[in-house]
Design a protein around this motif. Structure first.
Motif, short mmCIF file in Angstrom:
data_model
loop_
_atom_site.label_atom_id
_atom_site.label_comp_id
_atom_site.label_asym_id
_atom_site.label_seq_id
_atom_site.Cartn_x
_atom_site.Cartn_y
_atom_site.Cartn_z
N ARG A 168 -15.95 -5.22 43.38
CA ARG A 168 -15.61 -5.04 44.78
C ARG A 168 -15.44 -6.42 45.39
N LEU A 169 -14.24 -6.69 45.91
CA LEU A 169 -13.96 -8.00 46.52
C LEU A 169 -14.64 -8.05 47.88
N VAL A 170 -15.50 -9.07 48.08
CA VAL A 170 -16.22 -9.15 49.35
C VAL A 170 -15.81 -10.34 50.21
N SER A 171 -15.18 -11.36 49.62
CA SER A 171 -14.81 -12.51 50.43
C SER A 171 -13.77 -13.37 49.73
N VAL A 172 -12.98 -14.10 50.52
CA VAL A 172 -11.89 -14.92 49.99
C VAL A 172 -11.98 -16.33 50.56
N PHE A 173 -11.81 -17.33 49.69
CA PHE A 173 -11.94 -18.73 50.11
C PHE A 173 -10.71 -19.55 49.73
N ASP A 174 -10.37 -20.48 50.60
CA ASP A 174 -9.33 -21.47 50.29
C ASP A 174 -9.49 -22.60 51.30
N ASP A 175 -9.24 -23.84 50.87
CA ASP A 175 -9.40 -24.98 51.78
C ASP A 175 -8.09 -25.43 52.43
N ALA A 176 -6.97 -24.78 52.09
CA ALA A 176 -5.71 -25.19 52.71
C ALA A 176 -5.72 -24.85 54.20
N PRO A 177 -5.52 -25.86 55.08
CA PRO A 177 -5.60 -25.60 56.53
C PRO A 177 -4.66 -24.46 56.96
N GLY A 178 -3.51 -24.33 56.31
CA GLY A 178 -2.56 -23.27 56.67
C GLY A 178 -3.04 -21.87 56.30
N ILE A 186 -6.64 -20.99 56.00
CA ILE A 186 -7.93 -20.65 56.60
C ILE A 186 -7.71 -19.81 57.86
N GLY A 187 -8.44 -18.70 57.94
CA GLY A 187 -8.34 -17.83 59.11
C GLY A 187 -7.33 -16.70 58.93
N GLN A 188 -6.41 -16.85 57.96
CA GLN A 188 -5.45 -15.77 57.70
C GLN A 188 -6.16 -14.57 57.05
N ASP A 189 -5.48 -13.43 57.11
CA ASP A 189 -6.03 -12.22 56.50
C ASP A 189 -5.39 -12.00 55.13
N LEU A 190 -6.22 -11.72 54.13
CA LEU A 190 -5.70 -11.34 52.82
C LEU A 190 -6.34 -10.02 52.42
N ASN A 191 -5.55 -8.95 52.48
CA ASN A 191 -6.05 -7.63 52.10
C ASN A 191 -7.35 -7.25 52.82
N GLY A 192 -7.41 -7.56 54.11
CA GLY A 192 -8.59 -7.20 54.89
C GLY A 192 -9.71 -8.22 54.85
N HIS A 193 -9.49 -9.35 54.18
CA HIS A 193 -10.51 -10.40 54.12
C HIS A 193 -10.00 -11.65 54.81
N ILE A 194 -10.81 -12.22 55.71
CA ILE A 194 -10.41 -13.46 56.36
C ILE A 194 -10.63 -14.61 55.37
N ILE A 195 -9.60 -15.44 55.20
CA ILE A 195 -9.72 -16.58 54.28
C ILE A 195 -10.61 -17.64 54.91
N ARG A 196 -11.68 -18.02 54.18
CA ARG A 196 -12.66 -18.97 54.69
C ARG A 196 -12.63 -20.27 53.91
N PRO A 197 -13.03 -21.37 54.55
CA PRO A 197 -13.11 -22.64 53.80
C PRO A 197 -14.29 -22.62 52.84
N THR A 198 -14.22 -23.41 51.76
CA THR A 198 -15.29 -23.39 50.76
C THR A 198 -16.60 -23.99 51.31
N THR A 199 -16.53 -24.66 52.46
CA THR A 199 -17.79 -25.12 53.08
C THR A 199 -18.68 -23.93 53.46
N GLU A 200 -18.07 -22.74 53.56
CA GLU A 200 -18.87 -21.55 53.94
C GLU A 200 -19.35 -20.75 52.73
N LEU A 201 -19.02 -21.27 51.51
CA LEU A 201 -19.41 -20.57 50.27
C LEU A 201 -20.89 -20.20 50.25
N LYS A 202 -21.72 -21.22 50.50
CA LYS A 202 -23.17 -21.02 50.36
C LYS A 202 -23.68 -19.93 51.32
N THR A 203 -23.29 -20.05 52.58
CA THR A 203 -23.73 -19.07 53.59
C THR A 203 -23.29 -17.66 53.21
N ILE A 204 -22.02 -17.53 52.86
CA ILE A 204 -21.50 -16.19 52.54
C ILE A 204 -22.18 -15.63 51.29
#
Lengths: 210, 210
Positions: A111-121, A123-141
């Motif tokens: 089950r996909l729970v989260s999506v990460f990418d560091d490209a500024p373009g 971050i914040g976009q939606d991918l299949n219902g998941h907001i793309i987050r920067p990898t700085t948020e990896l630990k918290t998520i």
């Protein structure tokens, strides 16, 4: 069902294939199949099929063939489909997007729970219902949702440090598209490498040596 | 170089892997490597490596190891890299786009010459320098550029009739992402199937049976 604990990788790798063929049989309303008929469809020998399925305790009755629905459910259970493992996707470029959109994770044990990418373009976009987050948020998520698997769709150069972070976050398994050899540095990680270009070069060989 | 004509598929499938490792060695300025050291990096036994390479005539000198550049070039030649086969892509959705953008065909033995998709929103768009054309133009384009390979990134249901058309257009080989079992209907077609979801389910098994 008793389980043989020394199952070889080739047998394990055939299980998803059985699962696929059984799914088609089910969908075509076929409820019972002999190992002989299954062997014709799968281009394995009937004895190979019986041997494979015996590794997991055997499912057939002498002379009566296999119950398609029962075998499908049982192989699904062996593959861990009914209790999906939480997964995250790291890398939401073309390949990551294709993987997220193309693969039905729920029917494949994840089950996909989260999506990460560091490209500024991205971050914040939606991918299949998941907001793309920067990898700085990896630990918290990861602390919040405790995923056990990461899908790596990042370049090889970026992979070693990301893998270090992911292991520190409790990730145990990797579906690795990155060409970085995770097990060379981390022998205990559970890794499935996808080298699409190896398959392409095999085809090149076969076409040149037909 | 003499060539053993009965080379097994497992050996053929390891060739792209050798090619990948040798590319990395080359890039890291390593010009000579022993089968022992190659075996450590590739996690194959040294004797396996010697056996594999002997299938193609053998490349090493006793005690001197392998010449990395020579071995890289020779395996590339065996794989058909220097004379790329013309290929077309059928299906320019998410997966087709990822394949077109992600894979460097030229270094894998193929040259992409045309892209097809019947979705009205895609026809006429540019994909990596190729205009997406409707499949009604398949015949004309194939007569003009004579591709020998087709990459199938279409749904399973659409595949049988497309494959019939492609075979009639002279296509010999398929890089098949579609889950349609081409060889069941066309035993002579050269097919490399990519079942990404089989790999995902194998990972699910491994994570559940660690």
């Amino acid at each position: 069902m008793s389980k043989n604990t020394t199952i070889s990788m080739p047998v394990i790798r055939r299980l998803p294939r059985y699962y696929r063929f059984l799914y088609d049989l089910k969908n075509n309303g076929i409820s019972r199949i002999s190992s002989g008929e299954l062997s014709k469809r799968m281009r394995l020998t009937a004895s190979q099929i019986r041997q494979d399925l015996n590794c997991f305790g055997g499912f057939g009755q002498q002379g009566a063939g296999y119950d398609v629905n029962q075998l499908y459910d049982e192989i699904g259970r062996i593959l861990g489909i009914p209790e999906p493992t939480k997964a995250i996707l790291v890398g939401a470029g073309n390949l990551g997007k294709a993987v997220a959109n193309h693969i039905n994770f729920e029917t494949r044990g994840f089950r996909l729970v989260s999506v990460f990418d560091d490209a500024p373009g991205l971050i914040g976009q939606d991918l299949n219902g998941h907001i793309i987050r920067p990898t700085t948020e990896l630990k918290t998520i990861c602390e919040q949702s405790r995923p056990a698997m990461a899908i790596l769709c990042i370049p090889k150069e970026a992979a070693p440090s990301i893998v270090d972070s992911l292991l520190a976050c409790g990730i145990k398994g990797f579906w690795n598209f990155s060409h970085y050899d995770i097990n060379y540095d981390h022998p205990d990680a559970i890794v499935e490498n996808v080298h699409m270009s190896d398959s392409l070069m095999t085809l090149s060989y076969l076409m040149n040596n037909d």
